[in-house]
Design an enzyme around this catalytic site. Structure first.
Site, PDB file in Angstrom:
ATOM      1  N   LYS A  50       4.725   3.141  -4.345  1.00 42.93           N
ATOM      2  CA  LYS A  50       3.403   3.524  -4.790  1.00 42.93           C
ATOM      3  C   LYS A  50       2.808   4.450  -3.728  1.00 42.93           C
ATOM      4  O   LYS A  50       3.247   4.440  -2.581  1.00 42.93           O
ATOM      5  CB  LYS A  50       2.535   2.305  -5.056  1.00 42.93           C
ATOM      6  CG  LYS A  50       2.397   1.291  -3.944  1.00 42.93           C
ATOM      7  CD  LYS A  50       1.647   0.075  -4.482  1.00 42.93           C
ATOM      8  CE  LYS A  50       1.319  -0.934  -3.396  1.00 42.93           C
ATOM      9  NZ  LYS A  50       2.416  -1.883  -3.179  1.00 42.93           N
TER      10      LYS A  50
ATOM     11  N   SER B 254       1.172  -3.905   5.360  1.00 42.26           N
ATOM     12  CA  SER B 254       0.344  -3.273   4.336  1.00 42.26           C
ATOM     13  C   SER B 254      -1.145  -3.570   4.478  1.00 42.26           C
ATOM     14  O   SER B 254      -1.742  -3.256   5.497  1.00 42.26           O
ATOM     15  CB  SER B 254       0.867  -3.679   2.963  1.00 42.26           C
ATOM     16  OG  SER B 254       0.232  -2.926   1.983  1.00 42.26           O
ATOM     17  N   HIS B 255      -1.718  -4.241   3.476  1.00 40.80           N
ATOM     18  CA  HIS B 255      -3.167  -4.452   3.473  1.00 40.80           C
ATOM     19  C   HIS B 255      -3.579  -5.646   4.339  1.00 40.80           C
ATOM     20  O   HIS B 255      -4.763  -5.925   4.477  1.00 40.80           O
ATOM     21  CB  HIS B 255      -3.647  -4.677   2.037  1.00 40.80           C
ATOM     22  CG  HIS B 255      -3.009  -5.868   1.406  1.00 40.80           C
ATOM     23  ND1 HIS B 255      -1.678  -5.871   1.029  1.00 40.80           N
ATOM     24  CD2 HIS B 255      -3.478  -7.092   1.118  1.00 40.80           C
ATOM     25  CE1 HIS B 255      -1.372  -7.050   0.530  1.00 40.80           C
ATOM     26  NE2 HIS B 255      -2.440  -7.816   0.569  1.00 40.80           N
TER      27      HIS B 255
ATOM     28  N   ASP C 222      -4.758   1.917   1.836  1.00 39.87           N
ATOM     29  CA  ASP C 222      -4.595   0.679   2.609  1.00 39.87           C
ATOM     30  C   ASP C 222      -3.850   0.913   3.924  1.00 39.87           C
ATOM     31  O   ASP C 222      -3.603   2.054   4.308  1.00 39.87           O
ATOM     32  CB  ASP C 222      -3.883  -0.389   1.761  1.00 39.87           C
ATOM     33  CG  ASP C 222      -2.430  -0.036   1.499  1.00 39.87           C
ATOM     34  OD1 ASP C 222      -2.092   1.154   1.535  1.00 39.87           O
ATOM     35  OD2 ASP C 222      -1.625  -0.957   1.271  1.00 39.87           O
TER      36      ASP C 222
ATOM     37  N   ASP D 218      -0.013   3.112   0.702  1.00 39.39           N
ATOM     38  CA  ASP D 218       0.553   3.143  -0.646  1.00 39.39           C
ATOM     39  C   ASP D 218      -0.432   2.712  -1.732  1.00 39.39           C
ATOM     40  O   ASP D 218      -0.158   2.871  -2.912  1.00 39.39           O
ATOM     41  CB  ASP D 218       1.864   2.338  -0.736  1.00 39.39           C
ATOM     42  CG  ASP D 218       1.722   0.898  -0.294  1.00 39.39           C
ATOM     43  OD1 ASP D 218       0.615   0.501   0.114  1.00 39.39           O
ATOM     44  OD2 ASP D 218       2.733   0.163  -0.355  1.00 39.39           O
ATOM     45  N   ARG D 219      -1.583   2.172  -1.334  1.00 41.62           N
ATOM     46  CA  ARG D 219      -2.568   1.775  -2.359  1.00 41.62           C
ATOM     47  C   ARG D 219      -3.686   2.796  -2.475  1.00 41.62           C
ATOM     48  O   ARG D 219      -3.904   3.599  -1.568  1.00 41.62           O
ATOM     49  CB  ARG D 219      -3.200   0.430  -1.980  1.00 41.62           C
ATOM     50  CG  ARG D 219      -2.217  -0.701  -1.954  1.00 41.62           C
ATOM     51  CD  ARG D 219      -2.949  -2.012  -1.770  1.00 41.62           C
ATOM     52  NE  ARG D 219      -1.993  -3.107  -1.810  1.00 41.62           N
ATOM     53  CZ  ARG D 219      -2.307  -4.354  -2.111  1.00 41.62           C
ATOM     54  NH1 ARG D 219      -3.563  -4.671  -2.392  1.00 41.62           N
ATOM     55  NH2 ARG D 219      -1.381  -5.288  -2.132  1.00 41.62           N
TER      56      ARG D 219
ATOM     57  N   ASP E 224      -0.786   0.822   4.968  1.00 38.60           N
ATOM     58  CA  ASP E 224       0.421   1.651   5.014  1.00 38.60           C
ATOM     59  C   ASP E 224       0.384   2.827   4.039  1.00 38.60           C
ATOM     60  O   ASP E 224       1.404   3.492   3.830  1.00 38.60           O
ATOM     61  CB  ASP E 224       1.668   0.793   4.782  1.00 38.60           C
ATOM     62  CG  ASP E 224       1.675   0.122   3.416  1.00 38.60           C
ATOM     63  OD1 ASP E 224       0.590  -0.136   2.870  1.00 38.60           O
ATOM     64  OD2 ASP E 224       2.775  -0.153   2.891  1.00 38.60           O
TER      65      ASP E 224
HETATM   66  C1  VG1 Z   1       0.569  -7.989  -3.644  1.00 39.15           C
HETATM   67  C2  VG1 Z   1       0.211  -7.361  -4.973  1.00 39.15           C
HETATM   68  C3  VG1 Z   1       1.410  -6.648  -5.547  1.00 39.15           C
HETATM   69  C4  VG1 Z   1       1.918  -5.609  -4.539  1.00 39.15           C
HETATM   70  C5  VG1 Z   1       2.202  -6.287  -3.214  1.00 39.15           C
HETATM   71  C6  VG1 Z   1       2.588  -5.309  -2.129  1.00 39.15           C
HETATM   72  O1  VG1 Z   1       1.588  -8.950  -3.825  1.00 39.15           O
HETATM   73  O2  VG1 Z   1      -0.264  -8.333  -5.870  1.00 39.15           O
HETATM   74  O3  VG1 Z   1       1.042  -6.051  -6.760  1.00 39.15           O
HETATM   75  O4  VG1 Z   1       3.084  -5.004  -5.012  1.00 39.15           O
HETATM   76  O5  VG1 Z   1       1.038  -6.976  -2.757  1.00 39.15           O
HETATM   77  O6  VG1 Z   1       1.594  -4.345  -1.934  1.00 39.15           O
HETATM   78  P1  VG1 Z   1       1.290 -10.531  -3.930  1.00 39.15           P
HETATM   79  O7  VG1 Z   1       2.627 -11.191  -4.037  1.00 39.15           O
HETATM   80  O8  VG1 Z   1       0.514 -10.884  -2.689  1.00 39.15           O
HETATM   81  O9  VG1 Z   1       0.426 -10.710  -5.134  1.00 39.15           O
HETATM   82  V1  VG1 Z   1       1.314  -3.681  -0.429  1.00 39.15           V
HETATM   83  O10 VG1 Z   1       0.363  -2.390  -0.554  1.00 39.15           O
HETATM   84  O11 VG1 Z   1       0.556  -5.057   0.318  1.00 39.15           O
HETATM   85  O12 VG1 Z   1       2.851  -3.402   0.190  1.00 39.15           O
HETATM   86 CO    CO Z   2       0.415  -1.219   1.054  1.00 39.81          CO
END
Ligand code: VG1
Ligand code: CO
Length: 552
Positions: free
Chosen positions: A385, A121-122, A286, A290-291, A288
């Site tokens: 998302k 992801s990010h 982001d 989804d953000r 992938d």
């Molecule tokens: C973070 C965010 C959470 C989100 C998750 C995955 O998790 O706070 O809200 O669902 O990333 O998003 P954490 O446990 O690091 O707080 V993504 O777009 O990185 O799949």
């Molecule tokens: Co993501």
């Protein structure tokens, strides 16, 4: 090609976090590391879906990733393992690409066991950065906690995986190919998703807006997966001028940047959205896809507010014109959407952090929209998302209301009050220190109720526990909450997506009804809460840090 069983040793660190298993690329390159996790997914997925027969034969799997470094290699490994495990078919995005929301869309469209999405992801990408694997079930949504736990348990006793010894399969061209008895269907990663967007939104109206001389849009794809989707939808279908999408070419290392849509990581977008010649609407997604981050001219929309605005204006969008049945937000997300739900007389659910907790509510039809403070917004159209969906939702609202982003927010705050909000992250803290800080904080929390902290009276202090209203499952220790008289709040959590040490996240919010106080800096409005949070958790003492390193 004869499938072979490979004997292996189990790895002990394959417990999925908030969103799949995320580790350094170098970890995934260790022989058998990816294979054991994938076999664990297959075994657990088969158990969960097979109603006693426990077989993968005849099943379909969806496969794709965000294109980061190691995506191509992992795709080949998984294709061969899927064939050896008896899958009838794998549907894979061309070149191994699928954004997270597009993968959810493809899974829902095709009856399947589920899908494997390769992404961290990010998190940054590249040979020395991060990689990730997550499993989404047949509903298109992230595996539930019960399923991720079953995958983890499988991994702890993994001693054998199935694979094929064969050459890599070419997935650069669309079409259907054979890998032993298994079909490999290579699909265009954008088509199904784009069609779905066209059904949900008023493309004619949005197109009219985007073609108008008086309107300008900038979309920052952050060198990540949304580039091809944004080019196809915003520029080609909707007619935004070419050049609207910046950093639109997915790169394996995201250009060495963090594909994380916040102002700190999108300097070019911020420049284009600032000053007298600022564009009217700006957005970013982001790694992938989804953000989403939403910006107006010289205006930042907090993700919690964005969710509330979408909920309040949903009936302006064709896909939601009948109204919404309910909403949900993750616990640390601000109460802005709660106020809209109350106004609409619909339920609002508060879930732990992570999209997997929305799945049951969406499947049961209890909610239509949901979101998280971490730049995640989505609806019942998928079980993930969805970054571009949020952008199109906003554009649809702007096209109908003919107001600026700032005007929409100001109007919203006049009606509902403003929930001032910020999140402070302390990244890469030593794991032991973070654990000690939490132990101390949990202990203190027990005695906080009814005490006074600065000008704030503590109403309730606890560690958030969630009982799923659909299946009754319980998730404990989901974040320490300090709730104050009058609605102000501090929340502490440890991240479950990092790959280095621990990340402490602290979330602050406070409601303001007075319209003359709606244009202040959140860091100033919340400064007393920020100070109290630092003292209470003894952050400097435990971490040696006096300041967070990311503020959103
Ligand atoms: C973070 C965010 C959470 C989100 C998750 C995955 O998790 O706070 O809200 O669902 O990333 O998003 P954490 O446990 O690091 O707080 V993504 O777009 O990185 O799949
Ligand atoms: Co993501």
């Amino acid at each position: 090609m004869i499938p072979s069983s490979v004997n292996c040793q189990p790895f002990k660190d394959q417990k999925p976090g908030t969103s799949g298993l995320r580790k350094k690329v170098t970890q995934f390159q260790i022989p058998d590391y990816l294979e054991t996790f994938v076999q664990s997914i297959f075994n657990a997925g088969a158990d969960a879906s097979a109603q006693g027969t426990s077989r993968l034969e005849g099943k379909t799997l969806v496969l794709g990733g965000d294109g980061r470094f190691h995506n191509d290699k992992a795709i080949q490994t998984i294709l061969k393992m899927a064939a050896a495990n008896g899958f009838a078919k794998v549907i894979v995005g061309q070149q191994g690409l699928l954004s997270t929301p597009a993968a959810s869309c493809v899974i829902r469209k095709n009856p399947s066991l589920g899908g494997i999405i390769l992404s961290a992801s990010h998190n940054p990408g590249g040979p020395n950065a991060d990689f990730g694997v997550k499993f989404n079930a047949a509903n298109g949504g992230p595996a539930t906690e019960a399923l991720t736990e079953a995958i983890y348990q499988q991994s702890l006793r993994m001693d054998q995986y199935q694979t094929l010894e064969c050459a890599d399969i070419d997935i650069s061209q669309l079409g259907t190919y054979q890998l032993n008895a298994m079909a490999v269907e290579v699909i265009d990663p954008v088509t199904d998703y784009a069609e779905m967007m066209e059904q949900l939104f008023d493309f004619e109206r949005i197109s009219h807006l985007l073609r108008a001389d008086s309107f300008s849009l900038v979309f920052d794809a952050m060198n990540a997966i949304t580039g091809p989707y944004a080019h196809a939808i915003l520029e080609q279908r909707l007619g935004a001028p070419s050049g609207t999408v910046i950093r639109g070419q997915p790169l394996p290392d995201f250009g060495g940047e963090h594909p994380d849509p916040n102002l700190a990581h999108a300097p070019e977008l911020q420049r284009l959205m600032s000053g007298e010649r600022a564009a009217n609407f700006g957005a970013a997604s982001d790694g992938d896809g989804d953000r989403n981050m939403i910006l107006g001219a010289n205006f930042y929309v907090s993700p919690s507010d964005s969710l509330a605005v979408l909920a309040a204006n949903a009936t302006l969008v064709p896909g939601y014109s009948e109204g919404i049945t309910g909403v949900a937000r993750s616990m640390p997300t601000s109460h802005a959407v709660d106020r809209v739900a109350q106004h609409l007389a619909i339920p609002c659910f508060e879930t732990p952090t992570g999209w997997k907790f929305f799945g049951n509510l969406l499947d049961a039809g209890k909610i239509t929209l949901c979101g998280e403070e971490s730049f995640g917004t989505g609806s019942n159209h998928l079980r993930e998302k969805d970054g571009l969906w949020a952008v199109l939702f906003w554009l649809n609202i702007l096209a109908v209301k003919k107001l600026s982003v700032a005007e929409i927010l100001q109007q919203h705050w006049r009606q509902f009050g403003r929930d001032y909000y910020t999140r402070h992250d302390y990244e890469a803290v030593a794991t032991d220190s973070a654990q000690a800080l939490f132990e101390n904080l949990r202990e203190k929390t027990k005695h906080l109720a009814k005490t006074q902290l600065g000008q704030y009276q503590v109403m309730q202090a606890d560690d958030f526990s969630y009982t799923d209203p659909v299946d009754g499952s319980i998730s404990q220790q989901q974040g320490v909450r300090i709730l104050f008289q009058g609605g102000a709040r501090i929340v502490y959590r440890l991240s479950g997506t990092g790959t280095e040490g621990a990340t402490l996240r602290i979330y602050f919010e406070q409601h303001e009804t007075d319209p003359t106080k709606h244009s202040l800096d959140p860091q100033i409005v919340l400064s007393n809460l920020i100070r109290i949070a630092g003292e209470l958790a003894e952050i400097e003492h435990f971490t040696g840090r006096s300041q967070p390193n990311v503020v959103t």
